[in-house]
Design an enzyme around this catalytic site. Structure first.
Site, PDB file in Angstrom:
ATOM      1  N   CYS A 398      -6.218   5.986  -2.143  1.00  0.00           N
ATOM      2  CA  CYS A 398      -4.882   5.682  -1.599  1.00  0.00           C
ATOM      3  C   CYS A 398      -3.791   5.793  -2.655  1.00  0.00           C
ATOM      4  CB  CYS A 398      -4.790   4.261  -1.059  1.00  0.00           C
ATOM      5  SG  CYS A 398      -6.107   3.701  -0.036  1.00  0.00           S
TER       6      CYS A 398
HETATM    7  N1  LIG Z   1      -4.708   5.699   2.251  1.00  0.00           N
HETATM    8  C1  LIG Z   1      -4.779   4.405   2.338  1.00  0.00           C
HETATM    9  N2  LIG Z   1      -5.873   3.832   2.779  1.00  0.00           N
HETATM   10  N3  LIG Z   1      -3.691   3.678   2.029  1.00  0.00           N
HETATM   11  C2  LIG Z   1      -3.633   2.261   2.018  1.00  0.00           C
HETATM   12  C3  LIG Z   1      -2.258   1.772   2.223  1.00  0.00           C
HETATM   13  C4  LIG Z   1      -2.149   0.271   2.214  1.00  0.00           C
HETATM   14  C5  LIG Z   1      -0.809  -0.248   2.607  1.00  0.00           C
HETATM   15  N4  LIG Z   1      -0.716  -1.658   2.420  1.00  0.00           N
HETATM   16  C6  LIG Z   1      -0.493   0.090   4.067  1.00  0.00           C
HETATM   17  O1  LIG Z   1      -0.796  -0.717   4.892  1.00  0.00           O
HETATM   18  O2  LIG Z   1       0.063   1.099   4.369  1.00  0.00           O
END
Ligand SMILES: NC(=[NH2+])NCCC[C@H](N)C(=O)O
Length: 409
Positions: A398
């Protein structure tokens, strides 16, 4: 012209990657807005920065060029007209297309040099930072106790999501929740106005304006012609269909595998439950598999009449074998599939593995059961510290947007 973007797999040696170093936006998060900001806790900024610097250094030590989103955007805004146009848009997207607050914000943001302005926009602007020329009803009566005119963007360090590089092109994403929607305007300006990308033949497979929602955490580049994509809390079937149409028409991609995953916060994107780490190896959170290793997947191909053909298939291994032309596929279960360890480690991104070369990955140190298991399956694991970064609910995949990877041999 050779595109400055080139990503034909999830695992090819990582050559160039875009990150964002967490900044003041993290310190503008407080308990009442955790939910709205899509985070579950507040990272301690100095340690989060330290951890992030170590993450960046791990990537550099392994041969990757690290670019920072904030620098790319600053360079993209070097021309004053472009900077002003960008400011108008970001202020409008923050809720103020015109009026006293718009004017106050614009004047305030223009008082910074461009880099500080970019940092400020990401950090958020509190109401007590600006003076408006006259009081508007919005200012007097709306959300009186809410402290911000411009919300902080505490998720900006998850650079995977605002866009995704596929082949020689990119999707600039319309993101699902208000908390993140403005972030992809940054990508648009970087692609259109940063010298590294502007007029260099970058194809935009899909921009941020059509209605369907899509985020990069759902977009997995399995090969130079196969894309896997999550139908998830963050990515809709509509967007997937439009992207498939665009890719089939304009690129080498001839297969899109849409995989349905649970629509919840712990598994918000496909990459929170499923990542590719070697030619024929994947990490997978057992909770997405039904008995016998089944999922709901929809395989899309272009068909001769110009329509898209869709077949429903469920055996994940068989789907991957066929898509990648491999005799066997090794699915490595997060937390060894243990009923407590698997969800515990997945919660802190135990499935969110970043491959930096075939069979070489970067993971969070806290997921030691999953990490040991990866090693037992022959994977070279670089662990990075994760006490604070993980509080944002995202892991190494991420936190990184690959811009260039070596092609697989
Ligand atoms: N590619 C990922 N899994 N990204 C995680 C993003 C986390 C972030 N807090 C959201 O909710 O957007």
């Amino acid at each position: 012209m050779q595109s400055p973007i080139h990503v034909t797999s999830e695992i090819g040696k990582l050559k160039t990657v875009m990150l964002h170093r967490p900044g003041k936006e993290i310190e503008n998060v407080y308990p009442d807005i955790l939910h709205r900001m899509l985070v579950d806790d507040i990272p301690y900024l100095p340690i989060a920065q330290e951890e992030h610097d170590l993450f960046a250094q791990t990537l550099r030590d392994n041969g990757a060029e690290v670019l920072y989103l904030e620098d790319l955007l600053t360079d993209a805004l070097a021309d004053n007209d472009i900077k002003e146009e960008f400011l108008e848009k970001i202020i409008a997207e923050s809720g103020y297309a015109a009026g006293a607050i718009h004017d106050g914000l614009k004047e305030y943001l223009l008082s910074f040099n461009t880099k500080d302005m970019v940092d400020k926009i990401i950090a958020g602007v509190r109401k007590d930072e600006i003076k408006t020329k006259y009081a508007s009803l919005a200012e007097l009566a709306e959300d009186k106790d809410y402290p911000f005119y411009m919300d902080p963007m505490p998720n900006a360090y998850f650079t995977r999501d605002q866009q995704a590089c596929i082949g020689d092109g990119i999707t600039i994403n319309r993101m699902t929740f208000k908390a993140r929607q403005r972030e992809s305007l940054f990508t648009e300006y970087i692609i259109n106005h940063n010298k590294r990308f502007a007029d260099k033949g970058v194809e935009v497979w899909r921009n941020r304006y059509p209605e369907g929602r899509i985020e990069g955490g759902d977009e997995l580049v399995l090969s130079d012609h196969v894309l896997a994509i999550g139908i998830s809390q963050r990515t809709s079937a509509k967007a997937i269909t439009e992207l498939a149409e665009s890719l089939f028409e304009k690129s080498n991609y001839d297969t899109v595998i849409a995989i349905h995953i649970p629509h919840n916060h712990a598994m918000m994107h496909l990459d929170t439950v499923f990542t590719m780490i070697n030619y024929d190896q994947f990490t997978v959170h057992p909770a997405i598999l039904r008995d016998g290793g089944h999922v709901d997947a929809y395989i899309m191909h272009p068909s001769s009449n110009g329509e898209i053909s869709i077949t429903h298939e469920t055996n994940l291994k068989e789907i991957l074998k066929k898509a990648l032309d491999k005799p066997e596929i090794d699915l490595i279960p997060t937390g060894g599939g243990d009923p407590i360890i698997a969800p515990r480690e997945q919660w802190n991104d135990g499935s969110n593995t970043l491959a930096i070369a075939p069979g070489v990955v970067v993971t969070y140190d806290r997921n030691y059961v999953s990490n040991d298991l990866l090693r037992k399956h022959g994977i070279l694991v670089h662990e990075v510290r994760s006490s604070e970064l993980s509080r944002g609910r995202g892991g190494p995949r991420c936190m990184s947007c690959p811009i260039v990877r070596e092609d697989l041999k």
